[in-house]
Structures are given as structure tokens and as C-alpha cells.
Design a protein around this motif. Structure first.
Motif, mmCIF file in Angstrom:
data_model
loop_
_atom_site.group_PDB
_atom_site.id
_atom_site.type_symbol
_atom_site.label_atom_id
_atom_site.label_comp_id
_atom_site.label_asym_id
_atom_site.label_seq_id
_atom_site.Cartn_x
_atom_site.Cartn_y
_atom_site.Cartn_z
ATOM 1 N N UNK A 134 0.841 -1.207 0.000
ATOM 2 C CA UNK A 134 0.000 0.000 0.000
ATOM 3 C C UNK A 134 0.872 1.251 0.000
ATOM 4 N N UNK A 135 1.933 1.257 0.792
ATOM 5 C CA UNK A 135 2.858 2.397 0.837
ATOM 6 C C UNK A 135 3.489 2.631 -0.530
ATOM 7 N N UNK A 136 3.951 1.576 -1.172
ATOM 8 C CA UNK A 136 4.616 1.706 -2.474
ATOM 9 C C UNK A 136 3.641 2.191 -3.544
ATOM 10 N N UNK A 137 2.454 1.602 -3.585
ATOM 11 C CA UNK A 137 1.464 2.009 -4.584
ATOM 12 C C UNK A 137 1.053 3.464 -4.386
ATOM 13 N N UNK A 138 0.827 3.873 -3.156
ATOM 14 C CA UNK A 138 0.476 5.268 -2.882
ATOM 15 C C UNK A 138 1.581 6.229 -3.274
ATOM 16 N N UNK A 139 2.829 5.823 -3.054
ATOM 17 C CA UNK A 139 3.951 6.710 -3.370
ATOM 18 C C UNK A 139 4.125 6.909 -4.874
ATOM 19 N N UNK A 140 3.672 5.967 -5.675
ATOM 20 C CA UNK A 140 3.814 6.087 -7.131
ATOM 21 C C UNK A 140 2.947 7.201 -7.714
ATOM 22 N N UNK A 141 1.881 7.574 -7.032
ATOM 23 C CA UNK A 141 0.991 8.630 -7.511
ATOM 24 C C UNK A 141 1.403 10.025 -7.056
ATOM 25 N N UNK A 142 2.232 10.113 -6.039
ATOM 26 C CA UNK A 142 2.549 11.416 -5.452
ATOM 27 C C UNK A 142 3.234 12.402 -6.394
ATOM 28 N N UNK A 143 4.127 11.996 -7.315
ATOM 29 C CA UNK A 143 4.736 13.005 -8.184
ATOM 30 C C UNK A 143 3.730 13.765 -9.049
ATOM 31 N N UNK A 144 2.559 13.199 -9.277
ATOM 32 C CA UNK A 144 1.539 13.883 -10.074
ATOM 33 C C UNK A 144 0.748 14.900 -9.266
ATOM 34 N N UNK A 145 0.747 14.781 -7.957
ATOM 35 C CA UNK A 145 -0.108 15.624 -7.115
ATOM 36 C C UNK A 145 0.633 16.671 -6.300
ATOM 37 N N UNK A 146 1.899 16.430 -5.998
ATOM 38 C CA UNK A 146 2.659 17.323 -5.125
ATOM 39 C C UNK A 146 3.233 18.490 -5.928
ATOM 40 N N UNK A 147 3.194 19.668 -5.331
ATOM 41 C CA UNK A 147 3.695 20.882 -5.992
ATOM 42 C C UNK A 147 4.973 21.376 -5.325
ATOM 43 N N UNK A 148 5.785 22.029 -6.126
ATOM 44 C CA UNK A 148 7.027 22.636 -5.665
ATOM 45 C C UNK A 148 6.970 24.124 -5.958
ATOM 46 N N UNK A 149 7.760 24.881 -5.247
ATOM 47 C CA UNK A 149 7.872 26.323 -5.501
ATOM 48 C C UNK A 149 9.325 26.650 -5.765
#
Length: 101
Positions: free
Chosen positions: A77-92
Motif C-alpha cells: 500500500x505504501x509503495x502504490x500510494x507513493x507512485x501517484x505522489x509526483x503527479x499531485x505534489x507541488x514545488x515552488x
């Protein structure tokens, strides 16, 4: 996927993903070398998609009697959830004054 605030170059998925696992390491644009840092909301999204689902499953929803099976499914579950994070997280951009936006 997020783009550089300077030159509008799109960040690579792998660059963003590695940033999470190395303590939210800043990302440098490959084109203009502008540094971008994760915002606080991005850190919350990352934890919400990785750590929290794993813990909720492990402590409350696990149908297994075996601790080993629970740990294996929780890790998946941790690995699968982490695979989606680059699409949702923003940087400044690093020189911008607001840490929360």
C-alpha cells in the motif's frame, strides 16, 4: 506533472519521486538550474498517500492473523500510494518568499 517556474520545462517523474525519499531534497531544473522546493501542502499530500493508508490498514483494517502478511500488504500500500505522489505534489521556486503556497 509540475513544470519549472523559470523556463516551463517539465520535471521528470523520477526526479520528483527521488526527492521525496531523500528527505524532500530540492529539485534543480535540468534546463535552467533553478531550484524548487516542496511546499508544506505537498508534504501533507505525500504522507496522506503513503504513510497514513499503510497505518490505517495495519492497525484497523487488516483481515490477516499473520503479522507478516499484514506488513507485506501494508508495504505494498505504501509503495502504490507513493507512485501517484509526483503527479499531485507541488514545488515552488526556492527564492519565492512564501513557504506554504
Amino acid at each position: 506533472m509540475q513544470k519549472c517556474k523559470n523556463c516551463n520545462t517539465q520535471f521528470r517523474w523520477s526526479t520528483i519521486y527521488k526527492s521525496f525519499w531523500w528527505g524532500y531534497k530540492p529539485i534543480k531544473c535540468e534546463n535552467c538550474n533553478a531550484e524548487h522546493r516542496i511546499i508544506v501542502r505537498g508534504r501533507i499530500i505525500f504522507v496522506s498517500l503513503t504513510i497514513l493508508p499503510m497505518l490505517v490498514f495495519g492497525f484497523f483494517l487488516s483481515p490477516f492473523d499473520s503479522a507478516f502478511a499484514t506488513i507485506c500488504v501494508g508495504t505494498a500500500i505504501l509503495i502504490i500510494g507513493s507512485l501517484f505522489t509526483p503527479y499531485l505534489v507541488k514545488f515552488r521556486k526556492a527564492d519565492q518568499s512564501s513557504y506554504f503556497n
